[in-house]
Motif scaffolding. Sequence first.
Motif, PDB file in Angstrom:
ATOM      1  N   ALA A 194       4.853  -1.574  -8.540  1.00 49.30           N
ATOM      2  CA  ALA A 194       5.449  -0.748  -9.596  1.00 49.30           C
ATOM      3  C   ALA A 194       6.083   0.521  -9.037  1.00 49.30           C
ATOM      4  O   ALA A 194       6.884   1.166  -9.719  1.00 49.30           O
ATOM      5  CB  ALA A 194       4.390  -0.384 -10.634  1.00 49.30           C
ATOM      6  N   GLY A 195       5.706   0.906  -7.818  1.00 53.06           N
ATOM      7  CA  GLY A 195       6.401   1.983  -7.128  1.00 53.06           C
ATOM      8  C   GLY A 195       5.981   3.394  -7.460  1.00 53.06           C
ATOM      9  O   GLY A 195       6.767   4.326  -7.306  1.00 53.06           O
ATOM     10  N   SER A 196       4.739   3.589  -7.875  1.00 52.25           N
ATOM     11  CA  SER A 196       4.300   4.949  -8.191  1.00 52.25           C
ATOM     12  C   SER A 196       3.862   5.700  -6.935  1.00 52.25           C
ATOM     13  O   SER A 196       3.381   5.105  -5.970  1.00 52.25           O
ATOM     14  CB  SER A 196       3.132   4.905  -9.186  1.00 52.25           C
ATOM     15  N   GLY A 197       4.040   7.027  -6.940  1.00 50.24           N
ATOM     16  CA  GLY A 197       3.613   7.860  -5.823  1.00 50.24           C
ATOM     17  C   GLY A 197       4.259   7.448  -4.519  1.00 50.24           C
ATOM     18  O   GLY A 197       5.477   7.248  -4.443  1.00 50.24           O
ATOM     19  N   THR A 198       3.433   7.292  -3.474  1.00 50.12           N
ATOM     20  CA  THR A 198       3.962   6.905  -2.159  1.00 50.12           C
ATOM     21  C   THR A 198       3.776   5.411  -1.890  1.00 50.12           C
ATOM     22  O   THR A 198       3.932   4.965  -0.750  1.00 50.12           O
ATOM     23  CB  THR A 198       3.278   7.711  -1.038  1.00 50.12           C
ATOM     24  N   GLY A 230       0.819  -1.206   0.000  1.00 46.89           N
ATOM     25  CA  GLY A 230       0.000   0.000   0.000  1.00 46.89           C
ATOM     26  C   GLY A 230       0.855   1.259   0.000  1.00 46.89           C
ATOM     27  O   GLY A 230       2.066   1.215  -0.226  1.00 46.89           O
ATOM     28  N   ALA A 231       0.223   2.388   0.274  1.00 44.33           N
ATOM     29  CA  ALA A 231       0.889   3.690   0.208  1.00 44.33           C
ATOM     30  C   ALA A 231       1.045   4.307   1.593  1.00 44.33           C
ATOM     31  O   ALA A 231       0.140   4.238   2.410  1.00 44.33           O
ATOM     32  CB  ALA A 231       0.091   4.637  -0.688  1.00 44.33           C
ATOM     33  N   HIS A 232       2.201   4.923   1.822  1.00 45.72           N
ATOM     34  CA  HIS A 232       2.428   5.532   3.142  1.00 45.72           C
ATOM     35  C   HIS A 232       1.749   6.890   3.275  1.00 45.72           C
ATOM     36  O   HIS A 232       1.586   7.396   4.394  1.00 45.72           O
ATOM     37  CB  HIS A 232       3.916   5.629   3.451  1.00 45.72           C
ATOM     38  N   THR A 233       1.339   7.483   2.173  1.00 44.53           N
ATOM     39  CA  THR A 233       0.577   8.752   2.123  1.00 44.53           C
ATOM     40  C   THR A 233       1.116   9.823   3.070  1.00 44.53           C
ATOM     41  O   THR A 233       0.359  10.469   3.801  1.00 44.53           O
ATOM     42  CB  THR A 233      -0.925   8.516   2.401  1.00 44.53           C
ATOM     43  N   GLY A 234       2.429   9.976   3.050  1.00 43.69           N
ATOM     44  CA  GLY A 234       3.044  11.040   3.833  1.00 43.69           C
ATOM     45  C   GLY A 234       3.774  10.585   5.075  1.00 43.69           C
ATOM     46  O   GLY A 234       4.499  11.372   5.686  1.00 43.69           O
ATOM     47  N   ALA A 235       3.614   9.327   5.468  1.00 41.88           N
ATOM     48  CA  ALA A 235       4.296   8.819   6.664  1.00 41.88           C
ATOM     49  C   ALA A 235       5.772   8.549   6.407  1.00 41.88           C
ATOM     50  O   ALA A 235       6.545   8.368   7.354  1.00 41.88           O
ATOM     51  CB  ALA A 235       3.618   7.543   7.163  1.00 41.88           C
ATOM     52  N   GLY A 236       6.168   8.530   5.138  1.00 35.10           N
ATOM     53  CA  GLY A 236       7.554   8.229   4.782  1.00 35.10           C
ATOM     54  C   GLY A 236       7.772   6.736   4.669  1.00 35.10           C
ATOM     55  O   GLY A 236       6.951   5.922   5.123  1.00 35.10           O
ATOM     56  N   VAL A 237       8.889   6.352   4.034  1.00 33.82           N
ATOM     57  CA  VAL A 237       9.172   4.934   3.802  1.00 33.82           C
ATOM     58  C   VAL A 237       9.283   4.184   5.127  1.00 33.82           C
ATOM     59  O   VAL A 237       8.629   3.148   5.327  1.00 33.82           O
ATOM     60  CB  VAL A 237      10.462   4.760   2.974  1.00 33.82           C
ATOM     61  N   GLU A 238      10.104   4.681   6.038  1.00 32.44           N
ATOM     62  CA  GLU A 238      10.281   3.987   7.318  1.00 32.44           C
ATOM     63  C   GLU A 238       8.981   3.939   8.106  1.00 32.44           C
ATOM     64  O   GLU A 238       8.636   2.910   8.699  1.00 32.44           O
ATOM     65  CB  GLU A 238      11.383   4.668   8.135  1.00 32.44           C
ATOM     66  N   GLY A 239       8.250   5.046   8.122  1.00 31.91           N
ATOM     67  CA  GLY A 239       6.981   5.079   8.828  1.00 31.91           C
ATOM     68  C   GLY A 239       5.966   4.138   8.217  1.00 31.91           C
ATOM     69  O   GLY A 239       5.231   3.448   8.938  1.00 31.91           O
ATOM     70  N   THR A 252       9.446   3.409 -15.452  1.00 34.75           N
ATOM     71  CA  THR A 252       8.409   4.431 -15.633  1.00 34.75           C
ATOM     72  C   THR A 252       7.393   4.441 -14.496  1.00 34.75           C
ATOM     73  O   THR A 252       6.581   5.365 -14.396  1.00 34.75           O
ATOM     74  CB  THR A 252       7.645   4.206 -16.952  1.00 34.75           C
ATOM     75  N   ASN A 253       7.396   3.406 -13.661  1.00 37.78           N
ATOM     76  CA  ASN A 253       6.413   3.237 -12.575  1.00 37.78           C
ATOM     77  C   ASN A 253       4.984   3.098 -13.094  1.00 37.78           C
ATOM     78  O   ASN A 253       4.029   3.237 -12.334  1.00 37.78           O
ATOM     79  CB  ASN A 253       6.466   4.391 -11.566  1.00 37.78           C
ATOM     80  N   LYS A 254       4.838   2.792 -14.381  1.00 37.49           N
ATOM     81  CA  LYS A 254       3.508   2.623 -14.984  1.00 37.49           C
ATOM     82  C   LYS A 254       3.156   1.135 -15.016  1.00 37.49           C
ATOM     83  O   LYS A 254       3.905   0.325 -15.563  1.00 37.49           O
ATOM     84  CB  LYS A 254       3.474   3.215 -16.393  1.00 37.49           C
ATOM     85  N   ASP A 255       2.003   0.811 -14.444  1.00 35.26           N
ATOM     86  CA  ASP A 255       1.578  -0.578 -14.296  1.00 35.26           C
ATOM     87  C   ASP A 255       0.438  -0.880 -15.260  1.00 35.26           C
ATOM     88  O   ASP A 255      -0.732  -0.665 -14.945  1.00 35.26           O
ATOM     89  CB  ASP A 255       1.152  -0.828 -12.846  1.00 35.26           C
ATOM     90  N   GLU A 256       0.794  -1.356 -16.453  1.00 39.70           N
ATOM     91  CA  GLU A 256      -0.205  -1.787 -17.431  1.00 39.70           C
ATOM     92  C   GLU A 256       0.338  -3.036 -18.119  1.00 39.70           C
ATOM     93  O   GLU A 256       1.376  -2.996 -18.768  1.00 39.70           O
ATOM     94  CB  GLU A 256      -0.496  -0.676 -18.449  1.00 39.70           C
ATOM     95  N   HIS A 257      -0.381  -4.131 -17.968  1.00 44.28           N
ATOM     96  CA  HIS A 257       0.129  -5.423 -18.400  1.00 44.28           C
ATOM     97  C   HIS A 257      -0.070  -5.672 -19.896  1.00 44.28           C
ATOM     98  O   HIS A 257      -1.011  -5.159 -20.503  1.00 44.28           O
ATOM     99  CB  HIS A 257      -0.537  -6.546 -17.610  1.00 44.28           C
ATOM    100  N   ALA A 258       0.828  -6.482 -20.452  1.00 41.24           N
ATOM    101  CA  ALA A 258       0.770  -6.864 -21.860  1.00 41.24           C
ATOM    102  C   ALA A 258       0.874  -8.381 -21.966  1.00 41.24           C
ATOM    103  O   ALA A 258       1.255  -9.071 -21.015  1.00 41.24           O
ATOM    104  CB  ALA A 258       1.912  -6.199 -22.641  1.00 41.24           C
ATOM    105  N   HIS A 259       0.532  -8.905 -23.146  1.00 45.23           N
ATOM    106  CA  HIS A 259       0.671 -10.333 -23.386  1.00 45.23           C
ATOM    107  C   HIS A 259       2.135 -10.758 -23.278  1.00 45.23           C
ATOM    108  O   HIS A 259       3.050  -9.980 -23.583  1.00 45.23           O
ATOM    109  CB  HIS A 259       0.157 -10.690 -24.790  1.00 45.23           C
TER     110      HIS A 259
END
Length: 280
Positions: A146-150, A111-120, A222-229
Amino acid sequence: MSELRVGAHTSIAGGVSNAVDEQLEYGGNCGQIFTHSPQVWDHGTIDDEEADAFRAESDANDVGPWMIHASYLVNLCTPKEDLRAKSVDSMQQELAAAAELGIPYVNVHLGAHTGAGVEGGLANAGDALDELDVPDGVTITIESDAGSGTKLGGQFEHLAGVQAETDHDLAFCVDTAHVWAAGYDISTPEGVADTFAEFDDVVGLDQLVYVHLNDSKHGCGTNKDEHAHVGEGEIGVGGMRAFIDRSVEEGLPMALETPTENGKSFAWNIERVHELHEGE
């Protein structure tokens, strides 16, 4: 050489045992399910008779190991108490369903830390995981992201970090499209070997239990998560073949989350995996 175990994410519509029939139609021998709509918190119930049928049909047809994918709403890293409580409750229900169905893995994104930081965020995830009662025979599996945003999980260090924050023995699932999007170049045999070596060094290959096998429609990092065959995206034939071969060598089952488009479905992709592994 280990046996090739590959399947698809299949539907439980009409009863969970129908997922086995669908898997067989695709030509798969392992796979993944949602126990409910991944867009809502309501889990509903699994009928005991259907659970018995699922286990019996899976055993009779040698389909497995299965994996349950947790709801997309679950956020283990959140600093928000209400979302954390809902996430923990949802995960506990998934773990109970896995035990009932005889499924060894419940797969979830950090999930996303939404401002808590990686360690938090990793500390939050560890605390949430420690609230869970994990049944015997079931393992929580953290999926690479994929690592986008937080969002966390894009770097192998995040996976090792959450293991250090919880008392549970976790396992991990690597998604090929996600590691590619996060910046790990797996487009060549050398890149695949380097990525496996880095995972082993940072996390440990003994904790890698499953692969989500997807090509990608976007470039590396690119951190873009779109799957292909399989073999038809940016990772390409060489990288996908090498990843398949190494996964088989390591005894890792592979679940496809490829699109249904251009006249190609899960059945086409499963056949393609076999072809690439056989060198065609």
